[in-house]
Structure formats: structure tokens, C-alpha cells
Design a protein around this motif. Structure first.
Motif, PDB file in Angstrom:
ATOM      1  N   VAL A   6     -29.257   7.792  -9.478  1.00  0.00           N
ATOM      2  CA  VAL A   6     -29.369   9.255  -9.440  1.00  0.00           C
ATOM      3  C   VAL A   6     -28.557   9.878  -8.316  1.00  0.00           C
ATOM      4  CG1 VAL A   6     -31.625   9.196 -10.548  1.00  0.00           C
ATOM      5  CG2 VAL A   6     -31.487   9.229  -8.047  1.00  0.00           C
TER       6      VAL A   6
ATOM      7  N   PRO B 156     -38.688   4.026  -7.640  1.00  0.00           N
ATOM      8  CA  PRO B 156     -37.527   4.401  -6.830  1.00  0.00           C
ATOM      9  C   PRO B 156     -37.099   3.253  -5.915  1.00  0.00           C
ATOM     10  CG  PRO B 156     -39.523   5.361  -5.902  1.00  0.00           C
ATOM     11  CD  PRO B 156     -39.944   4.568  -7.113  1.00  0.00           C
TER      12      PRO B 156
ATOM     13  N   THR C  64     -34.518   2.898  -2.924  1.00  0.00           N
ATOM     14  CA  THR C  64     -33.701   3.769  -2.085  1.00  0.00           C
ATOM     15  C   THR C  64     -32.783   2.944  -1.190  1.00  0.00           C
ATOM     16  OG1 THR C  64     -35.558   5.313  -2.006  1.00  0.00           O
ATOM     17  CG2 THR C  64     -33.776   5.647  -0.411  1.00  0.00           C
TER      18      THR C  64
ATOM     19  N   ALA D  89     -37.145  14.648  -4.444  1.00  0.00           N
ATOM     20  CA  ALA D  89     -36.502  13.720  -5.381  1.00  0.00           C
ATOM     21  C   ALA D  89     -37.441  12.565  -5.716  1.00  0.00           C
ATOM     22  CB  ALA D  89     -35.189  13.195  -4.788  1.00  0.00           C
TER      23      ALA D  89
ATOM     24  N   ILE E  79     -31.504   5.428  -5.690  1.00  0.00           N
ATOM     25  CA  ILE E  79     -31.173   6.682  -5.028  1.00  0.00           C
ATOM     26  C   ILE E  79     -30.643   6.403  -3.624  1.00  0.00           C
ATOM     27  CG2 ILE E  79     -33.599   6.983  -4.300  1.00  0.00           C
ATOM     28  CD1 ILE E  79     -33.150  10.023  -4.526  1.00  0.00           C
TER      29      ILE E  79
END
Lengths: 319, 319, 319, 319, 319, 319
Positions: free
Chosen positions: E91, E122, E124, E111, E34
Motif C-alpha cells: 500500500v 499489516p 510495516t 492507515a 506498508i
């Protein structure tokens, strides 16, 4: 809040986001934008030159010159299609191959034949100035054609080191084709590949050479009067024909060149005379550009070609 | 197959590959290209400025503007020498020294005297606008001379911080020389180093100042009529005299400048009037260039000087 | 020898080293240069755009266009102030805030009101083309005003995605203000944000649209005759109105644009007609510049505004 | 709301915003940062080299390495001054002159004498590696001194083309000074200006040469043991002594160099041994830098010098 | 031959061409990449900083580090998924808004909650170092968590000018969250925003600070021993924690940093200890990069995270 | 004073100004430097890649790493030739042809055969990693040979799209040659073109793969022990084998790579073991370089090859 925005999304970049058509056998369009990245090199180091990148560069820059088909264009005097039902497509690039054979000329010629067979106007983004040669050949059933060239250079070499279809020879090759009836060479200046013998060959053929200085002196209206009306025309634009202040990104910048206004006025004048069967713009070297001005100007010229064709009713005739 | 090609071979880069002559005492030529990288600095940081690199930059760029002496030049209207037996040489650069003395002005003056003694036309590539001062001095036996300057700026300072032969003073120094009879300053615009007192000094001297706006308004033909015929002329071109769209690579770009066509028409006009005893082009700052356009345009101007000299028969008179 | 020279010293860079005045309540000046870096963004990524850097870039470049107030300017025809007692100040930039509110429009409007209350001519350096909107508002007590715009684009959008005071809408907003009496849009060409409906709205309003091609054809003198004399004028200059050869550093370069000479002749003409109540120059994108030519040309235009105001006696009227 | 923020304000840029002291006769400080832009050139083209810009570049980059004196430095292990009353000043640059005489060496020597007379530690930012020569001379009353050099190159030439105080000779010159007792040359590798005879001269003198490979092998602690304790030390750091991955912006990048950690550990070790009477860092060529990393690393090294001096109590001894 | 190749086609660029999932409510994956471009700015000029471009830059560069999932990775010791059924998706980016509100932190937190709710790890890509703050918050149901940070700087400010969630405060904010049990700060060096009071606050909290020098000295194995086994871990990597030779493109390059090998060994070690609940890499400033090395190294680090997770069986546990 | 200095003179740039020998049939030398710009492309766009420019770039950069053969090299431990009568020549580049045939592989093979027939050590500058394939073939009479490769990637593909002699296949091709006895692949890391099947093929062959991490862990001495003594060795160095901090200018930068010191220690170790029959360094992409560091490091590696050969007495054996 369950959907995230995908900021960096990039979609396929056609010219001005016109639809992509990959199968030329099923082409149905009024205008087909086509890229021809590869010429016929004089040395191995020219197989891939900076001009090879021009189709991609011009397509990318096209996003900066128009926000959509509903925009009013003050160069053209209205929206691009003026409310008419016009269809412009981008058909991608003519592929080259690692083998180094120049089979891409055959593919280029075949592509143009299909585009013309579909009744569409081909607008080609080069590549170097060798790439119009197969285009000229593809038009052999459409003569007599008046070839109009904007260029700093004569491009009249018979061959360079035995290579006959390179970027120094397109007009010489055209002069040998029966379906090319007359040649106008506009904006010529400075030095190029032409020696005395090329100038004499051009004169012997009857080529109409109007230098950049002469064009500036007589004006575009008078120049247009020298080109006979009612014919079929092909326009080849070498980016170095324009002034480097307008199109700086060329291999051979030559001061004292043709202005943007001269160029678009000439385009309008040609479409007013008769049918234009093809246009190309070649010799853009994107790595030398500043602020994409060369590629954007090329895009503006293409817009003016389409806009002039629409207003000349060329697509009505065909549809 | 026993010989490999030596791809990266570079040979000595003279202007347009003209022969290099290093011994001025044995000079036999019609035109001598000479580089003068060093002016008289106002501060230590100006000892080496970007203009110092211009002779090298212009010579290197000259390879992109001509493929050989057999090429037809549409600006000139034929091949460079038009079939005549003309000899152009490059005599290298006037050297500077680490000691920082400005002995290079003495060497520059001596070099120009030898070139003139050999009957050749010196074409000098600066360097900043201080470098014509020793050139003017070297012409003291050739007066009366009409000095013609293309420049944005007046360059009429008596001194800057006591330095009298720097780039702000060349025309003032010229005005003090008995063999300089008249001065034409063309393309002047915007602000330079001139204060009211310099403008008044120029007017008091009788300098003919024609601004860029005036030149554009009256045209080159009318401008040429203001310069008396039948004299001897020296032409000094400051690159910032031309429009930044044509010569962007200068320290003091000034919009609204002289075009390339105005420049070459002026050159042709001067040679048509009488003998031109020298030409220089100064103040090119290569690091600021884009696609070498400034250096290439400088090279084109030099080509037009040679071509106009040939067509004016100047070398026939001398040989 | 006890003092060392501090070579790298840089002092606060106002435009042309004019004095800085930070307190607008105590302003006493004829001209106030003011920077407005921030517009009203359409997306978060436009909050800070390249145009935000333009006030700093133009101030920095101003050091290269003038060596002092005693210099003679050949564009203007004398020294900047012509011996008159004129006071020009730089009042800094209108601040933005991290919160992202567009409170800077309110601050911009207040600043212009104070400048006008002090009897000074505001010359604003943008920022994008949204920034004149609060300036227009601040002039509401000074109507009727004739708005003159040099631009490639019409800027007549009612809103973009609901945002009404962004860079596509300044002229639409102006058209809605009672104190704006007439609008002249000069140099328009190519495509911008305008659709057919915006063109029709402009026409319905009675906007005087003169395209770049028309201006070139009729000349600046004829164009000036179309603008009524004796009024009050506001001049907004979008850098892309000028030709990219003159001002390359813009987001939307559009070939075939207005020249520098057309621009300064227009400025002189407006001041000859009546009082000019404000001038701005917007949409400079410094990261795209070459040799600071765009910023330097902007500075030259500002010099011509001041010089024309001085020569029109505008400050005498006020003092 | 009557005050506008002046965004682009830039004030004089001293190193780390330390106060500027221009009058060395009234100097009262513990540390004096001094710039020496000019060496003794071998050719006129070296009068101004890229290293001339290093003092300005390092001062500017210093703003990116520290937000203020209250910040904790984890390389040093605390705040810079550790709560002590320490005074660091920037005394500007030693000026050069247009005449090209190397009078700046005399000025440099005089400046260092004044700094030392005031009891301050001079930290010099070059300039090329010629600039320590006058510094060495200025220390003649403070011997015996152990000279420690971090460098890729030996710098032991007697002269180059007759020039004896250029950047190839600083250590040779030092070796001839009576007050220089011992020399340690660290990080030496690859090729420099040294021929067999220079290596032999260094060996004959008794220079302690530790190559970059040897340093890496034995470690910094062992290296420090080879340098005698309790003396006075001068440290000269040629930026090319460090690895190009750490300091890429040098004329002679040489792979396999000294790391940043080796450098700061050496600095701490020297201050632990005795009094350091001066430090310089030379041969930074800012135009070759990437993301200012070289200039920032130079600034970090200077911080470590000051921090180590504070922690060694060097300023307590003097105050 | 009826199909032309469309050379310049570019498709949506996800990280490593992993599938794009736009609807987080229907997420089914083991890893979700992400992007979080926007932090909380201290000034309006930081609303969009260079770090905003990092997600796009890292995704684009990812194409240069892997030719496909079937490639053998010698850093990881096999193919990325090692034959397991692993699903990685991209995403997209958390959107910002023109209004300038920092609503994107709420969106970021939501999110991450959805990603964790779907059982995915996740990873990031920032954005500046403010962006982990909402990520930390989103993990409040997963404590106790050991936070591991690789960074040059402490990032322990309570606020900067009242802003509490900017890039100087992420670790301070983490220290206030009940579900963060312990903090390890690795690679700390030089100066950042920390003053003595921030260092003392960190010490009072019990933060484990291991400087870059200490890490180098003790080695990664010993460092890993200091971090307790069997917990849950979150890893935040500030690009400036690594050495500028590895990641040059950062705002605050600091010499003497962490190596790539130290980084990937630490990653392997963490996954060997227990579950890693999230990883971020922030503070990449693409405009300062050279040959995309910073972005490519970031991509390699992400590959090592995935590879280590696969080999640690983390996804088996979850599926 | 009759001779002007010719400042910009550049002569043919051989590596380190060694003499140029164009006729390989008359070659008499100990070392022959040879450039091979062209590989076997996978697509037409790779016919000319950036690596094609590497021979020119490395030769040009060689001028910055050595001032002459009399210089002492501290990496090598003396002057290059150590007083021995050694002859190094540069034989130029293997030419390619516009036809695009890969006849240059045949020419490359023939050239290496001639060099070896003359008893000289060939040091080849690529070009991409396809170019060693014809070199390997040319050594078929000199087996058994141990091939040592420094590289990030395995290069073990049988073919890519049917092309068998491209840059992904050199080690696979070597493995098929009877005169290649053993293969050592050093510095391998990250991902390349290898899939599981290529790794298995390498293992099946018995290739000795030592990753970058392993090399760092065990040290160069231990690594050298794994390579049998007394053989004949060929060393191929892919620039991306070294760390990007040392050689940033490669297409596939991979962090965590081999250091310069590891490389030159390996070179010394190989020459200590036996005869080295050839060395190449490939995959340098000069357009991505910073401060020519990659090309200069390549030059330093070549110097170490020559220096090690001299010290190993390899040329004494042959002469």
C-alpha cells in the motif's frame, strides 16, 4: 486521508521522460533516441563491457539536467523546442542475445533505416565505438555524407584479430562506404590503436585530421570553415574525445582534450551548414564516473543537438 | 585442445612493458625509468605515505596509455622512437629498509650516478618531493644546470623540525648546490609551506618565479623565451603543479593550475633548447585518484619526455 | 618520558583555525565566518540535504589549504593579512530545530545584523541557495546594494509549490527588496528551474545576465567594466556556477562553467570597486566530492575574499 | 538569540569520553586505556600499517556503543561501575618517531610500568601483535603470570629475517620470560606463520593449545576449568582470533573462529579466577571494516573487561 | 523485427511485485505491506535519517529473494501461499511533509486502522523504532495484545529532551496502553538508551526480558513456552536485535545477537499460538549495508511471516 | 649496491603459488586446480558475470591464507602434505571465445578427462553453477558416483527459456546421467529457481534433501551417516550454500546457512568414506566481497580438501 503517497515509485526511464515508442514501424517523430548497448567484441570478456550500461546511465542522468520542456536553456538560448511543434521519442535499446551472434548489428541497421524512413533524426547512445558501423550502413541511401568525428583516437584499424567491426575500426569501415564522401577527425591526440600504417591509410584516403592541440589553437570558428557547407553530416562523438575533466568515465582517458564549449559550438555550426542525418555518443563507461558528470554532459550534448536542429529549422524542412 | 589459456597471467609490470634491468653496473640504455618510493619523513606516520605507491600505480596505468611502440602518438607527432634505435629500460625501485634509516637517499644518488655514467636519461617516478634531492646531488659533475620546476608550491624551506631533506626543501637544497646555475619555478599559486622568509630567500637567490596566472596570461612560448637556450636542464614536476582537473590525486590540490598542454609544450621547448639531464614526476597520491587519470597523465608526460628527447636528437648525440 | 603523545587529538575545527566566537553580542572582528546548514525545504526529504554538511566539510578541508597565517599566498600576492592587524573569527552555525519550523531564517537574519552591526564582513557557508534570503533581508539598512551572483542557474522562481524562500527563489526575493539596486548574474548556462516566465521577469527587472559562454568570450576585465564602480556589493556564489572540473560536488553539475581564475579575478575586481558587504558560497554537496577538491576550492575562494578585502583597505576603513 | 550553536564541534576523542591523563607520573586510576600504534616492522612498508590506525578507530567507535556511564549493560548485567567508585582514564598513545628507531617499545614498557605502579589495570589497543612484547616485559615484577591468548595463529616464531620482536613472535618472547608461568592459546586454526618447528617449540614449552574447533566442542565452561584458579592473568586478544563475521577488519581473516559470547564468557571467567594484570586487543585493520563493527566489538570487549573487573572486586582490592 | 527491447525498463517496485493498492478505503487483502519512513526526530538532523530509505531498500532487495509465487521455499516448507487463495498487497508509504509537523503519525495510525478494518495483517517496514507507536495506538480495539519485541535495546525511555514518541520510547509507550497486556523483550544485550531507572520501570511493569545470551542458552522452544498461548500478538523487530553478521546495516550494531533461525522459529511459534495482528521491522540503515544482505534478510523474514500466517490458517479464519 | 630492488614485481598468480602446468597432455600430478570462468548464459548480459572473475579472485586471495607448504594448519592438523610426496599443480582457466559459442563446455569436459586420465583430483573454481555439467559428463567412466552438493538452492530446472545447461540445472542434468548413482543436497533453504514441479522431480528421483535447518539440528556426524560408505564421491559447493556471514560475496545470499566448520567436517567425512573424484566451488561474485573473506574461505576449503585427501591416503592409492 485514504490515499498514501507512494514515495519510491519509479516509472520507465526514457531520456528526459520523452515518450517511449516500441514499434518502429509506426514511428512518427522528429527525433528518435535509441540505445545500442552491444558492440562486436574482440574477446568473450568484452561481450558485455561497461559501455553496455551507458544507455541506461545516460537516461537516468537525464533527469538531473532538465526539469521539463518549459525550461529555458542558456546554452541553447531558449526552450528546447522554441515553441515549435517538435516530437522527440525514445525507442529503447537494440537487444542482444545469449547466443552471442552479432545479430544485433543487423537489428541496429534495420532500426536506423526505419527511423530515417520515418523522417526522424536518430540520436544513438552506445555502447562502444563499434556500434556506429551498422548506423553508417543504414544511411547508404542518403549520401553523399560528411562524417564528423570527435575522438581522441583515429579508429582506423582494418581488423583486430580478424574482427572487422569492433570499436577500433568504425572510421575505416566508413571510409569504405561509397555514400561517405568526406571524413573529419577532430580532437585526435595521444595514442590509440593506430599504427603508422593506419595513419597512412587515413592520409591516403584524405581524412581531415585536426588534433586537439590544433583545434585549441585555431578555434572552433576556423575549424568549421574547413568543413564544406551545404552537405549532409553525420556526427559521431567518442566520449574520450572530450577532456577527462569533462567526461572522466571512459576506458581511455586522454588529457588535453576537447572542451564542452568546443563541442556544442561545433554542433551548432554543423546544423547551420546543412542537414545532420544522425548523431551518436559512444564509449561512456558509467562505472568510472564521478557524480554522473559524464552521463550528464552526454545528456547536455544531446539537448544541444536537439536545440540546434530546432533552431536550424531541420524539423520544419521535414514536416 | 590440450592447452588451457591462462587468463589471469600477469607478468612483471615495468613502465610500458619496457625491459627490466636490475644491474645498473651493466646498464646500456638511452632512458632509464626509476622509481623512488621513499622520501625523508617529518613524522613516523609519513615514512610510508600514499606517494610511496606512485611508482607502482604509474607503471600499472602505463598499460592503459599505449598498446605498443608501433603506435602513432598525436601529441608527439609520430611513433615514440620515430624509427630511431632507442633503448628505454625500467630499472625498478630504490629500496627502503625497515630500520628506517634514510640510506635510500644514498642508494638513490648512487643509482642516478650509474645511470648518468651509462649515458642514459633518468626519468624518476616519486615518491614525495624530497626524492629529487639525492638526484640533484648525483648531477654534481654535470653543471652548470638550469633547474626547471612545475609546482603549485615553492618548496624552499631550510628545514622542517630540523629535517632538511624533506618534501618542503628540494628547491632550497638545489639552490645551495654549486652546479645548479639557475632556477625557474613555474605554476606557483595558493599557499604552501613558504613563509615570507622563504619567498625572500628565493628572491634573494634570483629564482625566477612565474605563477600559474602569469603563465596562463603570457603563454608557453613567451615563458620559454625567458629560459636561456643552450644549457643543460633538469625538470622536476610536482603533480600538484598541474590543475586538479588533470591530476586530482595529490595531497595538496590547488585550483587554477597548469594544463597538460602547457606541460608538454614546455617539455618540447626544453629539449629544443639543449640537453635535459633528468626528469622527475613526484607527489602522486594514487589512493585519491579517479579512473587512474593522474597516473595515466603522468605516463603521458613521460611519453612526451621520451618523444621530445628522440626528436631533439638527444640520444643520437649520446650514442 | 612520563608524557605520552596524544596522536588522535582533534580540537574544534573552525575555518582555518580562526578563533571561535559564540556570543555575537560581543563580536569584535573584521570578518566573521558563519555556517548556515538549513534552507527552506520543498519536501520533508530535503529538510536535511547533503548541502547541510557543507559548513563542516569546508571547515575541515580548510586545514589542507593553509598551514598558517604566516604563509605566502601566490594567488593573493602575499600573506593573508599583509602585516595588517586584521581579525577573522568563526561564529559557528545557525541552528535548526527538530520541530521543522524555519525559525532558522529569523536566526540567520539576526546573526547577520549583529555581524554587520559589529562592522564585520560576513562570509557565509551554506546550505543550499535558499540561505542568502535572510542575509539579503539583514542588509536592508545598507542599500543601495549591487547583487553579484555566480551561478549556472537563474534562481528566479516566485515559488515552488507555494514555498517562496527555497533554493530556486533567492534572486527573485532579492529583486523585490528596495535596498537591492542592481543584479548581475554571471556564468548562467544550461537549464535550471527557470521557465520562459522567469527569464522574462528577470529581463523586465533589468537583471544583467552574462552567460558562461559570454564571460569566457569577453574576459573578466571587460565583464568588470559592466559593473558600476563605487557602490556596495554583495557576492553570492553557487558552487555549480563554477565548472564541475573545479567544483564537482554539486547537485546540478553543468559543464562549460566558470573557472577558478575568473572567480578570484572577479572577487579582486569587486573589492577594487567599493565596499563588499557580504559573501556567501552555497550548494556544496560534500558526499559527491572527490579528494575534497570542491571544499578546498571553496576555502581558497574565501581566502581570496579576505586577501582582497585586506588589500582593498576595507578593514582599515572600518577600524 | 545571540548565541549560535556550534554544530560541528568535536572534542578530543578518548575511549568512551573517559578523562584524558597525559602525565603518567601523576596517574591515579583503576583502569588506564592506552594506545600503541607502532610495532616492530619486518619491512619499511610495514612501519605504518593499517593497524596503526586502530587506537583512533576504536576510540571513535566507542561513541557508538555507549551513551554514558549511567546506561545499563545487559552483557554485563548492570551499569559499568555498578555504583562503585571506579576511575577509568585514557592516557593517549605511545608515540613513534620519524627516525624509525623502535624506541617506542621502550616507551611502551615504561608506560605500562607506571600504570602498574599506580595500581591501575592497563587495557592496550594495538597496533599489531608485536606490541604486547614490551608490555610483557613491564610485568616482570608481577609473576608468576598465566598468559591467555585468543588468536587464530600461534605467533611462536623466534624471528623473521632477524627481527625478533615483530608480530609473529609475541608468544615465543613471552615463553622466554621467567615471570610467565603458563600459556593458554585459544581459538587457534588455519595457517599462520608457524612451521612444524614452531608447533614443536610450543609443545616442548608446554603451551596449552585449544583450537577453535575444540573450544566450540567442549564449551567455555570446560575450557575455563583447564586454566588454574587463583593466579594472575594477562589476556592478549588478536582480533583475528574472533570469527570474521564478528571482526571482519583484520589482515588475516580466518573462518570458523571464536564468537563474541565465548570471548566475554572467557573474560568473566578469568576475572573470577584471580587478578588480571593487563589486557590488550591488537591487529584491528580499520580500513577493512564494515560499519565499524570490528572497532565497536573491540569496544564492547573492553567494556566487558571493565565490567568484569568491577564485579570481581578487583578495584576494591587495590583501592 | 520492428520492436526493440526496452532493456532498462523498471516498473514500480512493490515488495515482491505484489499489486499496489493506493486507496485504503477500498482495501481487500489478507496482508498489507506498508512503509513508514519517518519517525519523530530528536534533532533537525534526524528528520531524514538513513532508516527513512529502508522501505525503498527492502522493496528493491525483495526482487533478489524470490523469483515468483510458484517457487518452493525451504524455510517455509512449500510455496508461499501453499495453494490457498491469499491476497497480499503493497500500500505504499505513509507520507511526511516539509513543514516538519509529525502529522505522519496520525496518518500512520489511520492507515493501520483501515488495514485492520479490512481484516488484513499489516506488515510495516520502518523507519526508525518510533514508528510502531501509532501502530500500537491503532490496535486499541483489538486487545488484550501480547507485544513481542526482538531488539538489542530496551527502548523504555519516557522521553528524550521532551520528545516522547521517538525511537527510544516505543515499549514505554506500549506499556501505557490498556490494550497491551504483556510484553516480551527478546535478544536484549549491550547498552542502549536505558538507564537504571528504565530497567526498573520495565521490571516494575512486569516486562519479560530475555537477553540474547539467555535465548541462546535455553533455545527457542523453551522461550516460546514462556509466552502464553491463545492470545493476540504483535511482533516488532528492530534490525539490531539480530546479529550484525545477519543484519549489519544498523545504526547500533551489537555483537552476540539473535540468529535468523531463532527469528523465523519464533515467528512460526507465535502464529502457532494465536492470531498475530501486526508485524514491523525497523531500524534498517541501508547505506551501511553490504551486498543488500540486511534488506534481503528483512525480506526473508517477511516471507516467513506470510508463510507462517498461511500455514496457521490465519487468513482462512478471516476470509 | 648496483642492484635495485624491484618492489612491484608480481609473478603469475597460481593458487597458492603451486606450479603452473599448461599442457594437460603431459600432466603428472595428484591434484589439478582448474578455473572455469564461463557458464551457459540465459541472456547476453550474463555471458560475462561477476562469477567469471572468481578464479582470479580466489587465486589472488590464496596468497593471504598460507605462507608456504611448511606451515602448520590447525584446521587440518599438520602441514598440508604431512611429509608425503604430493604434487599439486594449477592448470589455468578453460578459455571462452568472443564468438559466444559455448565451446568452452567441450573444452572443460576434455580438460577434466585429461586430469582424471592422469590420475589427478580436479578441484575446479567456477564460474557459475552451470560449469559442473561438463565436469559430470567427463566422469562417465568412473561411476557409480554419489553426488554431494552444498547449496541454498535445488538447481533442478529442466531448462530456463530453452537453455538446458545453465546455472539452474546442474543437479537435474546430473540426475539424468547413468554414472551418477545418488544425490545428496545439503544446506537447502529459502527460495531459488525451484517450483513445486522441480521439488517433485527431485523427490521422484530420490534425491536426499537435507535443509540447512535440519543439518544444524542433527549435526554433521549424523548427516555423514546417511551417506553410504565405500563409494566414489563428487562434491559441488555453491558458495551461497554457506552462510552469508562466511561467504557474503554471492548473487543470492540466503541467511541461516551452512557454517565453515560444517563444511570442512563434511569434507573430512567424505574422504574418510571413499575416493573423491572431484570437487568444485562455484558462484563466488568477487565484486560483492568484503575484505576478500569469501575468496579466502574458498581457499581454505580447497586447502581442507587437499589436506583431507592426503590424510585419507587417496594419493598413495593412486601413485
Amino acid at each position: 486521508m485514504s490515499k498514501l503517497t507512494v514515495t519510491p515509485r519509479t516509472v520507465f526511464q526514457t531520456f528526459l521522460d520523452f515518450p517511449l515508442v516500441e514499434d518502429l514501424d509506426r514511428l512518427s517523430a522528429d527525433v528518435a533516441i535509441i540505445g545500442m548497448p552491444y558492440g562486436t567484441p574482440y574477446t568473450i570478456d568484452e561481450t558485455i563491457n561497461d559501455q553496455t550500461n551507458a544507455p541506461t546511465a545516460v537516461r537516468r542522468a537525464s533527469q538531473r539536467i532538465s526539469l521539463g520542456l518549459d525550461r529555458y536553456d542558456f546554452d541553447i538560448g531558449g526552450t528546447l523546442f522554441e515553441g515549435q511543434d517538435v516530437k522527440v521519442v525514445d525507442v529503447g535499446d537494440v537487444p542482444g542475445q545469449a547466443s552471442g551472434s552479432t545479430g544485433h548489428y543487423a537489428r541496429a541497421e534495420a532500426a536506423i533505416r526505419k527511423i530515417r524512413a520515418a523522417g526522424a533524426l536518430p540520436i544513438t547512445i552506445g555502447g562502444d565505438h563499434g556500434i556506429p558501423i551498422p548506423i553508417f550502413r543504414a544511411l547508404d541511401g542518403e549520401g553523399p555524407i560528411t562524417l564528423v568525428q570527435i575522438d581522441a583516437h583515429l579508429d582506423w584499424r582494418d581488423n583486430v584479430n580478424g574482427v572487422k567491426e569492433g570499436y577500433s575500426s568504425p572510421i575505416r569501415r566508413a571510409s569504405e562506404m561509397a555514400h561517405i564522401e568526406a571524413i573529419f577527425q577532430l580532437g585526435i591526440r595521444g595514442q590509440g590503436s593506430a599504427r603508422m600504417e593506419e595513419v597512412e591509410a587515413a592520409r591516403a584516403y584524405g581524412s581531415n585530421i585536426i588534433t586537439a592541440g590544433q583545434w585549441q589553437e585555431i578555434g572552433t570558428a576556423a575549424l568549421l570553415e574547413r568543413i564544406p557547407d551545404g552537405g549532409r553530416y553525420y556526427l559521431t562523438i567518442d566520449a574520450d574525445g572530450l577532456d577527462p575533466a569533462v567526461m572522466p568515465a571512459v576506458e581511455g582517458p586522454s588529457p588535453g582534450g576537447v572542451t564542452y564549449r568546443q563541442t556544442i559550438d561545433l554542433i551548432k555550426g554543423l546544423f547551420a551548414k546543412g542537414e545532420v542525418v544522425g548523431v551518436d555518443i559512444v564509449e561512456i563507461a558509467p562505472a568510472r564516473d564521478i557524480n554522473e558528470i559524464t552521463s550528464m554532459t552526454a545528456g547536455n550534448i544531446i539537448l544541444n543537438v536537439i536545440g540546434a536542429a530546432v533552431r536550424a529549422g531541420q524539423f520544419k524542412r521535414q514536416n
